[in-house]
Structures are given as C-alpha cells and as structure tokens.
Design a protein around this motif. Sequence first.
Motif, short mmCIF file in Angstrom:
data_model
loop_
_atom_site.label_atom_id
_atom_site.label_comp_id
_atom_site.label_asym_id
_atom_site.label_seq_id
_atom_site.Cartn_x
_atom_site.Cartn_y
_atom_site.Cartn_z
N TYR A 1 -6.06 -5.84 10.33
CA TYR A 1 -5.46 -4.77 9.56
C TYR A 1 -5.07 -3.63 10.48
O TYR A 1 -5.72 -3.38 11.48
CB TYR A 1 -6.42 -4.23 8.50
N GLN A 2 -4.00 -2.94 10.12
CA GLN A 2 -3.63 -1.77 10.87
C GLN A 2 -4.55 -0.64 10.44
O GLN A 2 -4.54 -0.22 9.29
CB GLN A 2 -2.18 -1.39 10.60
N ASP B 1 -6.55 3.99 7.19
CA ASP B 1 -7.06 5.36 7.28
C ASP B 1 -6.25 6.30 6.40
O ASP B 1 -6.81 7.11 5.65
CB ASP B 1 -7.03 5.86 8.72
N ARG B 2 -4.94 6.18 6.47
CA ARG B 2 -4.08 7.05 5.66
C ARG B 2 -4.24 6.74 4.17
O ARG B 2 -4.25 7.64 3.33
CB ARG B 2 -2.62 6.91 6.06
N LEU C 1 -6.45 8.63 -0.94
CA LEU C 1 -7.20 8.35 -2.16
C LEU C 1 -8.48 9.18 -2.29
O LEU C 1 -9.11 9.19 -3.34
CB LEU C 1 -7.57 6.86 -2.22
N SER C 2 -8.85 9.89 -1.24
CA SER C 2 -10.10 10.65 -1.26
C SER C 2 -10.03 11.90 -2.13
O SER C 2 -11.05 12.44 -2.51
CB SER C 2 -10.51 11.04 0.16
N GLY D 1 2.30 5.94 2.24
CA GLY D 1 3.10 4.83 1.73
C GLY D 1 2.76 4.45 0.31
O GLY D 1 3.22 3.42 -0.19
N LEU D 2 1.98 5.27 -0.39
CA LEU D 2 1.58 4.95 -1.76
C LEU D 2 2.63 5.35 -2.78
O LEU D 2 2.65 4.83 -3.90
CB LEU D 2 0.25 5.64 -2.09
#
Length: 161
Positions: free
Chosen positions: A4-5, A10-11, A16-17, A61-62
């Motif tokens: 996984y990248q 991380d982003r 989502l945090s 990117g969400l």
Amino acid sequence: MVKYQDETLDRTFAALSDPTRRALLARLGEQDGLSVSELAQPFAMSLPAIMKHLDVLTDAGLVAREKTGRTVACRLTARPMEQAMNWLNRYAQFWSDNLDRLAAFVEEDPWPTNPQSPPTPASPRVQISRVQISRVQASPSRGASAPSRKKSTPRGPSRKT
C-alpha cells in the motif's frame, strides 16, 4: 502481500480523523453531488471553515469537486476508501483468527466457575497459567513498590522588616 502507498493511507486516515469531515462524507453518502453551500448548511461554522475541511478531503482523494459556473458540486470518490478498507480487513482477519483460537482454547478447558473449590488437574499449560496468575495477583503493584516521595522541609523563619 499487497503493497500500500503509505502516503495515501496516511492522508485518508488523517482526513477521517475529524468528526466534521466524517459528517461531510456521510452527507455526501446520502445525497451525492451536493453544492458546497448545500453541504455546509447544517453545520454551525463558516463557509471558509467548511472549504478547509473540503480541501483536506479533496487532498486525500475522498471528495471530487466540479465547478459549473459559480456552483461547486462535491461527490464521493471510492478509491482511497477501498485501500483503507483493504488495509483494515487484513488486520480484522488477523484478530478474528486469533480470537477464534482463544475461544477454542477456552472452550477446551473452561476456567472453574466456583473460586472456592480447588482447581482440577488439567493440562500443564493451564496449570502454569493459573500459577502465574496467582503470583501476579499476590505481587504488589508497581505503584506500591516505588520509592516514596520526599516531603518538603518545614518552612523557615520569616523576616520581618
């Protein structure tokens, strides 16, 4: 094993945090293609604050934004969430397997329900565990064995001028 990248994950997890960003995603999940002003309507914050949250979601990117005239419409994008779910599912499988093994072990040799009765002889593994547990219960806690704190010295005479 799938690589996984780390930056993408991380982003994604950083985005989502925040509860506001999760609420924005939930609104987009209910009704896709909302304008920024429609998306911001139920929140008690300024439009620039909502825009900053949308910037974080877009960078992760969400969310994808499309400008038509003066209106900016937002929609969900699935790819980063798919990568996050794949990562989470790998660990869910690990814990599920370990908890299944633990359940099988416990069902194989159940712990005695009456603490007053002496334990019945069982496999040496379980007897060692019970002895270790009784030793841990009998030993003092770390906090109790720590050296006591020195008390401050009594106050000296005060000067009177």
